[in-house]
Design an enzyme around this catalytic site. Structure first.
Site, PDB file in Angstrom:
ATOM      1  N   GLY A 160     -31.658  11.086  -7.243  1.00 54.88           N
ATOM      2  CA  GLY A 160     -30.623  10.119  -6.905  1.00 54.88           C
ATOM      3  C   GLY A 160     -29.415  10.792  -6.296  1.00 54.88           C
ATOM      4  O   GLY A 160     -29.237  12.013  -6.413  1.00 54.88           O
ATOM      5  N   CYS A 195     -35.227  16.218 -10.146  1.00 52.84           N
ATOM      6  CA  CYS A 195     -33.908  16.428  -9.542  1.00 52.84           C
ATOM      7  C   CYS A 195     -32.802  15.774 -10.385  1.00 52.84           C
ATOM      8  O   CYS A 195     -32.462  16.273 -11.440  1.00 52.84           O
ATOM      9  CB  CYS A 195     -33.901  15.938  -8.095  1.00 52.84           C
ATOM     10  SG  CYS A 195     -32.529  16.610  -7.126  1.00 52.84           S
ATOM     11  N   TYR A 196     -32.225  14.648  -9.926  1.00 50.06           N
ATOM     12  CA  TYR A 196     -31.220  13.978 -10.748  1.00 50.06           C
ATOM     13  C   TYR A 196     -31.814  13.639 -12.110  1.00 50.06           C
ATOM     14  O   TYR A 196     -31.122  13.705 -13.143  1.00 50.06           O
ATOM     15  CB  TYR A 196     -30.718  12.711 -10.060  1.00 50.06           C
ATOM     16  CG  TYR A 196     -29.600  12.015 -10.823  1.00 50.06           C
ATOM     17  CD1 TYR A 196     -28.267  12.297 -10.543  1.00 50.06           C
ATOM     18  CD2 TYR A 196     -29.888  11.109 -11.835  1.00 50.06           C
ATOM     19  CE1 TYR A 196     -27.246  11.689 -11.254  1.00 50.06           C
ATOM     20  CE2 TYR A 196     -28.877  10.485 -12.549  1.00 50.06           C
ATOM     21  CZ  TYR A 196     -27.552  10.779 -12.260  1.00 50.06           C
ATOM     22  OH  TYR A 196     -26.552  10.176 -12.977  1.00 50.06           O
ATOM     23  N   HIS A 203     -38.439  18.246  -5.436  1.00 46.86           N
ATOM     24  CA  HIS A 203     -39.072  16.934  -5.265  1.00 46.86           C
ATOM     25  C   HIS A 203     -40.568  17.106  -4.993  1.00 46.86           C
ATOM     26  O   HIS A 203     -40.974  17.409  -3.870  1.00 46.86           O
ATOM     27  CB  HIS A 203     -38.428  16.182  -4.098  1.00 46.86           C
ATOM     28  CG  HIS A 203     -37.058  15.677  -4.393  1.00 46.86           C
ATOM     29  ND1 HIS A 203     -36.819  14.417  -4.895  1.00 46.86           N
ATOM     30  CD2 HIS A 203     -35.844  16.270  -4.285  1.00 46.86           C
ATOM     31  CE1 HIS A 203     -35.514  14.250  -5.070  1.00 46.86           C
ATOM     32  NE2 HIS A 203     -34.900  15.367  -4.705  1.00 46.86           N
ATOM     33  N   GLU A 213     -42.707  14.739  -4.876  1.00 52.22           N
ATOM     34  CA  GLU A 213     -43.257  13.540  -4.247  1.00 52.22           C
ATOM     35  C   GLU A 213     -43.303  13.612  -2.729  1.00 52.22           C
ATOM     36  O   GLU A 213     -44.056  12.873  -2.085  1.00 52.22           O
ATOM     37  CB  GLU A 213     -42.467  12.295  -4.676  1.00 52.22           C
ATOM     38  CG  GLU A 213     -41.037  12.191  -4.150  1.00 52.22           C
ATOM     39  CD  GLU A 213     -40.014  12.870  -5.049  1.00 52.22           C
ATOM     40  OE1 GLU A 213     -38.847  12.445  -5.047  1.00 52.22           O
ATOM     41  OE2 GLU A 213     -40.368  13.850  -5.748  1.00 52.22           O
ATOM     42  N   SER A 259     -48.659 -14.287  10.310  1.00 54.18           N
ATOM     43  CA  SER A 259     -47.774 -13.718  11.316  1.00 54.18           C
ATOM     44  C   SER A 259     -48.553 -12.996  12.404  1.00 54.18           C
ATOM     45  O   SER A 259     -48.007 -12.666  13.452  1.00 54.18           O
ATOM     46  CB  SER A 259     -46.821 -12.720  10.659  1.00 54.18           C
ATOM     47  OG  SER A 259     -47.551 -11.607  10.167  1.00 54.18           O
ATOM     48  N   GLY A 260     -49.835 -12.733  12.151  1.00 52.15           N
ATOM     49  CA  GLY A 260     -50.621 -11.913  13.067  1.00 52.15           C
ATOM     50  C   GLY A 260     -50.752 -10.491  12.580  1.00 52.15           C
ATOM     51  O   GLY A 260     -51.493  -9.694  13.146  1.00 52.15           O
ATOM     52  N   GLY A 261     -50.018 -10.145  11.499  1.00 52.86           N
ATOM     53  CA  GLY A 261     -50.066  -8.794  10.968  1.00 52.86           C
ATOM     54  C   GLY A 261     -51.096  -8.638   9.866  1.00 52.86           C
ATOM     55  O   GLY A 261     -51.738  -9.594   9.419  1.00 52.86           O
ATOM     56  N   VAL A 262     -51.234  -7.413   9.397  1.00 53.17           N
ATOM     57  CA  VAL A 262     -52.242  -7.081   8.402  1.00 53.17           C
ATOM     58  C   VAL A 262     -51.935  -7.737   7.055  1.00 53.17           C
ATOM     59  O   VAL A 262     -52.829  -8.266   6.386  1.00 53.17           O
ATOM     60  CB  VAL A 262     -52.351  -5.551   8.233  1.00 53.17           C
ATOM     61  CG1 VAL A 262     -53.290  -5.189   7.097  1.00 53.17           C
ATOM     62  CG2 VAL A 262     -52.818  -4.903   9.533  1.00 53.17           C
ATOM     63  N   ASP A 263     -50.672  -7.728   6.625  1.00 51.64           N
ATOM     64  CA  ASP A 263     -50.317  -8.193   5.286  1.00 51.64           C
ATOM     65  C   ASP A 263     -50.700  -9.657   5.069  1.00 51.64           C
ATOM     66  O   ASP A 263     -51.374 -10.000   4.088  1.00 51.64           O
ATOM     67  CB  ASP A 263     -48.826  -8.010   5.029  1.00 51.64           C
ATOM     68  CG  ASP A 263     -48.375  -6.568   5.212  1.00 51.64           C
ATOM     69  OD1 ASP A 263     -49.231  -5.671   5.133  1.00 51.64           O
ATOM     70  OD2 ASP A 263     -47.169  -6.349   5.447  1.00 51.64           O
ATOM     71  N   SER A 264     -50.256 -10.526   5.963  1.00 51.85           N
ATOM     72  CA  SER A 264     -50.545 -11.950   5.780  1.00 51.85           C
ATOM     73  C   SER A 264     -52.033 -12.230   5.956  1.00 51.85           C
ATOM     74  O   SER A 264     -52.591 -13.122   5.300  1.00 51.85           O
ATOM     75  CB  SER A 264     -49.717 -12.802   6.753  1.00 51.85           C
ATOM     76  OG  SER A 264     -50.026 -12.494   8.103  1.00 51.85           O
ATOM     77  N   LYS A 295     -48.410  -0.549   1.493  1.00 50.65           N
ATOM     78  CA  LYS A 295     -49.083  -0.847   2.758  1.00 50.65           C
ATOM     79  C   LYS A 295     -50.475  -0.220   2.833  1.00 50.65           C
ATOM     80  O   LYS A 295     -51.427  -0.873   3.258  1.00 50.65           O
ATOM     81  CB  LYS A 295     -48.221  -0.325   3.924  1.00 50.65           C
ATOM     82  CG  LYS A 295     -48.718  -0.761   5.300  1.00 50.65           C
ATOM     83  CD  LYS A 295     -48.376  -2.207   5.546  1.00 50.65           C
ATOM     84  CE  LYS A 295     -48.623  -2.618   6.980  1.00 50.65           C
ATOM     85  NZ  LYS A 295     -48.137  -3.963   7.266  1.00 50.65           N
TER      86      LYS A 295
END
Length: 530
Positions: free
Chosen positions: A64, A91-92, A181, A183, A235-240, A386
């Site tokens: 952080g 870290c923090y 870090h 990650e 929407s035309g995207g992958v998620d929807s 994603k």
């Protein structure tokens, strides 16, 4: 009634990640998920409630921007330290762990930002089988303050030039702290270190898979929806698209999808969406061609935020009108609205800093629909990142060409036209973008590159083509590589690939006489082209 979210995660081993505001906290979650373990992020202010609700088997404290030495700086709930669970503090997180357990943190020492080398001094369960005593390993540091006195029971396991306690642990209490870090991709063994923590230290199962999620999500959808009807905006995207296919598998024809074509999609995209849902999946779909409405409203508009809000407002108006028509078809009311909300959207909306979504996610895909529609939300992907959505799409059988498609923002080509939007500019951009992506595919690079697109710059240049002088648009090409979608670097093309794309664009697209390649990188916290 049990919440669908709780049903999906109830039987999994879980990790709670306490967020102290690091730009890369999401990466911790991704690494845990990549190790096959379910986790959730909670801002430090609500971490105690999240701890009680989630009943985790391990906890990770993030980095952080604050200084532990400042008055009223963030702290972890004491309940976490009292629970006797395995804890990893980064870290923090290391610094607040030290202070809360009786150690000392000081500022004023040499800072350490970027790559550093640590030397392993003693063995630890944290890096058992991964790092050896006496050897040096590359990590990524980002700190100004540092621990100067460890709490009782802690010993030093690794040091660096400016971090005498680069790794410090209390093996008896299973508390493991790192100044670096793990990650981020810049710590080469970092993902393995986190995997070591969740598996070897905490003993958690790798039971977070897309096959399991698919079945659990279907059961949760059926439980939430009952015999009701669901409306889903595509929407035309992958998620929807993934959300819609999952919903259809759960409730069949009680799902109706609405695809609003605003005239801002890539070339051939509208046809691809309609074909996929009507022909391949036979999902009830209403296709609304609203291109003229959107483009008329955007004509000449230069401000990017106004573009986004205009698109969002019009989308809601069109969607609301179609919803009323569908609800009047005699098959009963539309009680539920499905959205392709992902986990990053969820955690940004509750971030203690307000989250970058406050300023960069102002379009309809994230903002949702107005309360007047009186519909209950169904968000079947809200636990996923994603890359997990793509994995679920493959699990559901969506074509790879669709699942692996490069990300594309809700506002579409409107924000790829800096300056005023016109039909002519959109047509020029759409053709140039299609040629660029075609050349990338021909070179076998589409799946190597995380995102590529063309931008029509708000300038014109004088050029000579053949025997004539031209005064036309400049097209910028962008391609970036990314592991996590949070940081990115430009793709180092072979100039022959760029040359072929540029030559084709200039020869085949009337209105462009110059092509440039954008070599901008995207460090954490920056946004897309506007």
């Amino acid at each position: 009634m049990t919440a669908p979210h709780d049903e999906i995660v109830a039987h999994h081993d879980k990790v709670l990640i306490v967020d102290f505001g690091s730009q890369v906290t999401q990466l911790i979650a991704r690494r845990v998920r990549e190790a096959g373990v379910y986790c959730e992020i909670a801002p430090f202010q609500s971490a105690e409630a999240a701890f009680d609700r989630l009943a985790p088997k391990a906890v990770i404290l993030s980095g952080g921007p604050a200084s532990v030495t400042d008055a009223n700086s963030p702290r972890a709930p004491q309940k976490i330290f009292d629970a006797g669970l395995p804890i990893m503090s980064i870290c923090y997180g290391q610094q607040t762990t030290a202070v809360q357990l009786g150690g000392v943190v000081e500022g004023g020492h040499a800072a350490e930002f970027g790559r550093a080398e640590i030397e392993i001094r003693e063995k630890s369960a944290l890096f058992d089988g991964l790092w050896e005593v006496g050897k040096r390993y590359t990590v990524w540091m980002s700190h100004g303050d540092r621990v100067t006195k460890l709490p009782a029971g802690f010993t030093v396991k690794a040091t660096s030039e400016n971090a005498p306690f680069a790794i410090a642990t209390d093996e008896a209490r299973r508390i493991y702290t790192t100044m670096f870090h793990p990650e981020v991709v810049h710590t080469p063994d970092g993902a393995k270190l986190i995997s070591n923590f969740v598996h070897k230290v905490a003993g958690l199962r790798s039971d977070w898979t897309m096959a399991a999620f698919r079945q659990e999500a279907i059961a949760a959808i059926r439980h939430q929806v009952g015999q009701g009807r669901v409306l889903c905006g595509l929407s035309g995207g992958v998620d929807s698209a993934v959300a819609a296919v999952l919903l259809h598998e759960a409730i069949g024809d009680r799902l109706t999808c609405v695809f609003v074509d605003q005239g801002l999609l890539r070339q051939g995209e509208a046809k691809e969406v309609v074909t996929l849902f009507r022909d391949h999946y036979n999902i009830p779909l209403v296709h609304v061609d609203a291109a003229d409405m959107f483009i008329d409203a955007l004509e000449g508009e230069a401000d990017p935020e106004t573009k986004r809000k205009t698109i969002g407002r019009l989308f809601i108006e069109v969607f609301d009108a179609e919803a009323k028509k569908i609800a009047a078809d005699g098959r009963g009311p539309l009680e539920f609205l499905a959205q392709g909300t992902l986990y990053p959207d969820v955690i940004e909306s509750v971030s203690f800093t307000g989250g970058p979504s406050v300023t960069i996610k102002s379009h309809h895909n994230v903002g949702g629909l107005p309360a007047r529609m009186k519909m209950k939300l169904v968000e079947p992907l809200r636990e996923l990142f994603k890359d997990e959505v793509r994995a679920l799409g493959r699990e559901l059988g969506l074509p790879e060409a669709f699942v692996g498609r490069h990300p594309f923002p809700g506002p579409g080509l409107a924000i790829r036209c800096p300056g005023g939007v016109t039909r002519e500019k959109l047509d020029v951009l759409r053709k140039a973008d299609a040629i660029y992506l075609d050349e990338i595919r021909k070179a076998g690079l589409y799946d190597v590159i995380w995102q590529a697109f063309a931008v029509l710059l708000p300038v014109r240049t004088v050029g000579v083509m053949g025997d004539g002088r031209t005064y036309d648009h400049v097209c910028a090409l962008r391609a970036v590589t990314s592991v996590d979608g949070m940081t990115a670097d430009f793709y180092p093309f072979d100039m022959n690939v760029l040359g072929r794309a540029a030559t084709r664009i200039i020869n085949e697209v009337k209105g462009i006489n110059r092509v440039v390649y954008d070599v901008t990188s995207k460090p954490p916290g920056t946004i897309e082209w506007e």
